[in-house]
Design an enzyme around this catalytic site. Structure first.
Site, PDB file in Angstrom:
ATOM      1  N   ASP A 131      -7.968  -8.302   5.595  1.00 23.38           N
ATOM      2  CA  ASP A 131      -9.057  -8.141   6.563  1.00 23.38           C
ATOM      3  C   ASP A 131      -9.422  -6.696   6.805  1.00 23.38           C
ATOM      4  O   ASP A 131      -8.650  -5.776   6.550  1.00 23.38           O
ATOM      5  CB  ASP A 131      -8.634  -8.729   7.914  1.00 23.38           C
ATOM      6  CG  ASP A 131      -7.635  -7.812   8.634  1.00 23.38           C
ATOM      7  OD1 ASP A 131      -6.599  -7.486   8.024  1.00 23.38           O
ATOM      8  OD2 ASP A 131      -7.906  -7.398   9.772  1.00 23.38           O
TER       9      ASP A 131
ATOM     10  N   ASP B 186       0.866  -1.174   0.000  1.00 23.33           N
ATOM     11  CA  ASP B 186       0.000   0.000   0.000  1.00 23.33           C
ATOM     12  C   ASP B 186       0.905   1.228   0.000  1.00 23.33           C
ATOM     13  O   ASP B 186       1.408   1.640  -1.052  1.00 23.33           O
ATOM     14  CB  ASP B 186      -0.914  -0.079   1.235  1.00 23.33           C
ATOM     15  CG  ASP B 186      -2.064   0.909   1.195  1.00 23.33           C
ATOM     16  OD1 ASP B 186      -1.810   2.086   0.896  1.00 23.33           O
ATOM     17  OD2 ASP B 186      -3.213   0.527   1.456  1.00 23.33           O
TER      18      ASP B 186
HETATM   19  P1  XMP Z   1       1.717  -0.472   3.836  1.00 22.48           P
HETATM   20  O1  XMP Z   1       2.284  -0.796   2.489  1.00 22.48           O
HETATM   21  O2  XMP Z   1       0.890   0.793   3.810  1.00 22.48           O
HETATM   22  O3  XMP Z   1       0.705  -1.641   4.227  1.00 22.48           O
HETATM   23  O4  XMP Z   1       2.777  -0.369   4.898  1.00 22.48           O
HETATM   24  C1  XMP Z   1       0.863  -2.360   5.394  1.00 22.48           C
HETATM   25  C2  XMP Z   1      -0.117  -3.456   5.609  1.00 22.48           C
HETATM   26  O5  XMP Z   1      -1.393  -2.882   5.780  1.00 22.48           O
HETATM   27  C3  XMP Z   1      -2.360  -3.771   5.328  1.00 22.48           C
HETATM   28  N1  XMP Z   1      -3.129  -3.140   4.264  1.00 22.48           N
HETATM   29  C4  XMP Z   1      -4.366  -3.489   3.908  1.00 22.48           C
HETATM   30  N2  XMP Z   1      -5.171  -4.437   4.398  1.00 22.48           N
HETATM   31  N3  XMP Z   1      -6.818  -3.811   2.824  1.00 22.48           N
HETATM   32  C5  XMP Z   1      -6.408  -4.591   3.852  1.00 22.48           C
HETATM   33  O6  XMP Z   1      -7.174  -5.449   4.277  1.00 22.48           O
HETATM   34  C6  XMP Z   1      -6.054  -2.841   2.268  1.00 22.48           C
HETATM   35  O7  XMP Z   1      -6.488  -2.166   1.331  1.00 22.48           O
HETATM   36  C7  XMP Z   1      -4.756  -2.665   2.857  1.00 22.48           C
HETATM   37  N4  XMP Z   1      -3.744  -1.821   2.603  1.00 22.48           N
HETATM   38  C8  XMP Z   1      -2.762  -2.138   3.477  1.00 22.48           C
HETATM   39  C9  XMP Z   1      -1.650  -4.989   4.805  1.00 22.48           C
HETATM   40  O8  XMP Z   1      -1.563  -5.989   5.799  1.00 22.48           O
HETATM   41  C10 XMP Z   1      -0.267  -4.455   4.487  1.00 22.48           C
HETATM   42  O9  XMP Z   1       0.700  -5.485   4.536  1.00 22.48           O
END
Ligand code: XMP
Ligand code: MG
Length: 183
Positions: A163, A107
């Protein structure tokens, strides 16, 4: 669980189970070619990567070792802060190993960026990233992910391991969570 069971909680289904499996199969053919003749250790990041790890590992037509890490990021439930804590570390000494991190989603990229630096310091022979999903518009740091399943819009998605408040992980498809669920 099928999307029909949570109709109304999703605004849109992005990828069906069939589409996800087909894409994972393509990634596996690439991985097999790239790692031919070398050992391979895939590292799943709990809990979101459980489904993609299980499907990827079984689709790979080669020997592969599996290990797991659990991290927790200080942030809100829908946004990560980049400050990461290791909740469960690897059981494997990765020095000299070919390591492939398997993630559900990149993300902001903050979590993976931290994880990459952490694992790099343990001197693996190689370190690459496989992420099923990536949100290009949300990137705060550049992540070199060699294998990416799908680039998706900047919306909160659930299903297939992903989730919201521990729900929807067992959904077979991936969809955009309706804002009314979390606002
Ligand atoms: P980033 O790249 O922002 O993302 O450090 C860290 C963790 O956040 C969770 N994540 C999500 N989980 N829907 C989800 O259910 C999403 O749209 C989403 N975006 C981020 C995910 O565990 C990722 O590894
Ligand atoms: Mg995750």
């Amino acid at each position: 669980m099928d999307t029909a069971d949570i109709e109304g909680d999703l605004t849109e289904v992005l990828y069906t189970e069939g589409q996800i499996h087909a894409r994972i199969a393509e990634l596996c053919r690439q991985i097999e070619a790239d790692y031919e003749g070398r050992d391979l250790l895939i590292v799943g990041v709990l809990k979101g990567a459980v489904m993609v790890m299980a499907d990827l590992a079984r689709e790979l037509k080669r020997d592969v070792e599996m290990d797991w890490m659990a991290t927790s990021s200080y942030g809100t439930s829908t946004e990560s802060s980049g400050v990461v804590r290791i909740v469960k570390d690897l059981d494997t000494d990765i020095a000299g190993r070919n390591v492939l991190i398997v993630e559900d989603i990149v993300d902001s990229g903050l979590t993976l960026s931290w994880l990459r630096t952490n694992l790099e310091s343990r001197n693996p022979a190689s370190l690459e990233v496989c992420a099923l999903l990536r949100k290009p518009e949300a990137a705060k740091v550049d992540i070199e992910a060699r294998y990416v399943g799908f680039d998706i819009p900047n919306a909160f998605v659930v299903g297939y391991g992903l989730d919201y408040a521990e729900r929807y992980r067992n959904l077979r498809s991936i969809g955009i969570l309706a804002p009314h669920v979390y606002s």
